[in-house]
Design an enzyme around this catalytic site. Sequence first.
Site, PDB file in Angstrom:
ATOM      1  N   SER A   1       0.820  -1.214   0.000  1.00 43.01           N
ATOM      2  CA  SER A   1       0.000   0.000   0.000  1.00 43.01           C
ATOM      3  C   SER A   1       0.855   1.265   0.000  1.00 43.01           C
ATOM      4  O   SER A   1       0.353   2.349   0.259  1.00 43.01           O
ATOM      5  CB  SER A   1      -0.941  -0.010   1.206  1.00 43.01           C
ATOM      6  OG  SER A   1      -0.197  -0.139   2.386  1.00 43.01           O
TER       7      SER A   1
ATOM      8  N   ASP B   1       3.898  -3.548   5.532  1.00 40.05           N
ATOM      9  CA  ASP B   1       2.507  -3.605   5.981  1.00 40.05           C
ATOM     10  C   ASP B   1       2.274  -4.770   6.941  1.00 40.05           C
ATOM     11  O   ASP B   1       1.414  -4.701   7.806  1.00 40.05           O
ATOM     12  CB  ASP B   1       1.555  -3.743   4.797  1.00 40.05           C
ATOM     13  CG  ASP B   1       1.538  -2.496   3.948  1.00 40.05           C
ATOM     14  OD1 ASP B   1       1.298  -1.411   4.498  1.00 40.05           O
ATOM     15  OD2 ASP B   1       1.790  -2.610   2.740  1.00 40.05           O
TER      16      ASP B   1
ATOM     17  N   LEU C   1       4.091   3.886   1.031  1.00 40.23           N
ATOM     18  CA  LEU C   1       4.727   4.384   2.248  1.00 40.23           C
ATOM     19  C   LEU C   1       3.736   5.227   3.028  1.00 40.23           C
ATOM     20  O   LEU C   1       3.898   6.424   3.194  1.00 40.23           O
ATOM     21  CB  LEU C   1       5.977   5.185   1.868  1.00 40.23           C
ATOM     22  CG  LEU C   1       7.097   5.286   2.899  1.00 40.23           C
ATOM     23  CD1 LEU C   1       7.499   3.921   3.437  1.00 40.23           C
ATOM     24  CD2 LEU C   1       8.301   5.974   2.293  1.00 40.23           C
ATOM     25  N   HIS C   2       2.667   4.577   3.495  1.00 42.38           N
ATOM     26  CA  HIS C   2       1.645   5.260   4.298  1.00 42.38           C
ATOM     27  C   HIS C   2       2.036   5.182   5.764  1.00 42.38           C
ATOM     28  O   HIS C   2       3.181   4.886   6.094  1.00 42.38           O
ATOM     29  CB  HIS C   2       0.257   4.664   4.028  1.00 42.38           C
ATOM     30  CG  HIS C   2       0.130   3.252   4.516  1.00 42.38           C
ATOM     31  ND1 HIS C   2      -0.248   2.944   5.792  1.00 42.38           N
ATOM     32  CD2 HIS C   2       0.373   2.068   3.898  1.00 42.38           C
ATOM     33  CE1 HIS C   2      -0.250   1.621   5.950  1.00 42.38           C
ATOM     34  NE2 HIS C   2       0.126   1.069   4.811  1.00 42.38           N
ATOM     35  N   ALA C   3       1.127   5.428   6.673  1.00 42.40           N
ATOM     36  CA  ALA C   3       1.423   5.623   8.095  1.00 42.40           C
ATOM     37  C   ALA C   3       2.289   4.537   8.742  1.00 42.40           C
ATOM     38  O   ALA C   3       3.335   4.844   9.304  1.00 42.40           O
ATOM     39  CB  ALA C   3       0.127   5.796   8.880  1.00 42.40           C
TER      40      ALA C   3
END
Length: 95
Positions: A12, A87, A14-16
Amino acid sequence: MYQRTVSVGSRSGLHARPASLFVQAAARQPVTVTVAREGGAPVDARSMLSVLALAARHGDALVLSAVGENAPDAVEELAILLSQDLDSRTLDSKG
């Protein structure tokens, strides 16, 4: 200056959660590491907001850079981390 280009491995992007793991690892390095989109301005890899602002998606190429005696080791450690699917890892996981 030591540089390496690496593709984002997290499905997904480089999200949170992946960004948090990356920033924590960058903060542990003995040298300052920057990260940038190819052709873009570098940002401090220790800054969560700056890393999130890159809006990096799965497969995007990012350039890691550092200067100093420990630069190659720092960049390589972060490159390995960034290329993995973060993830599935927890915030407390060390490797």
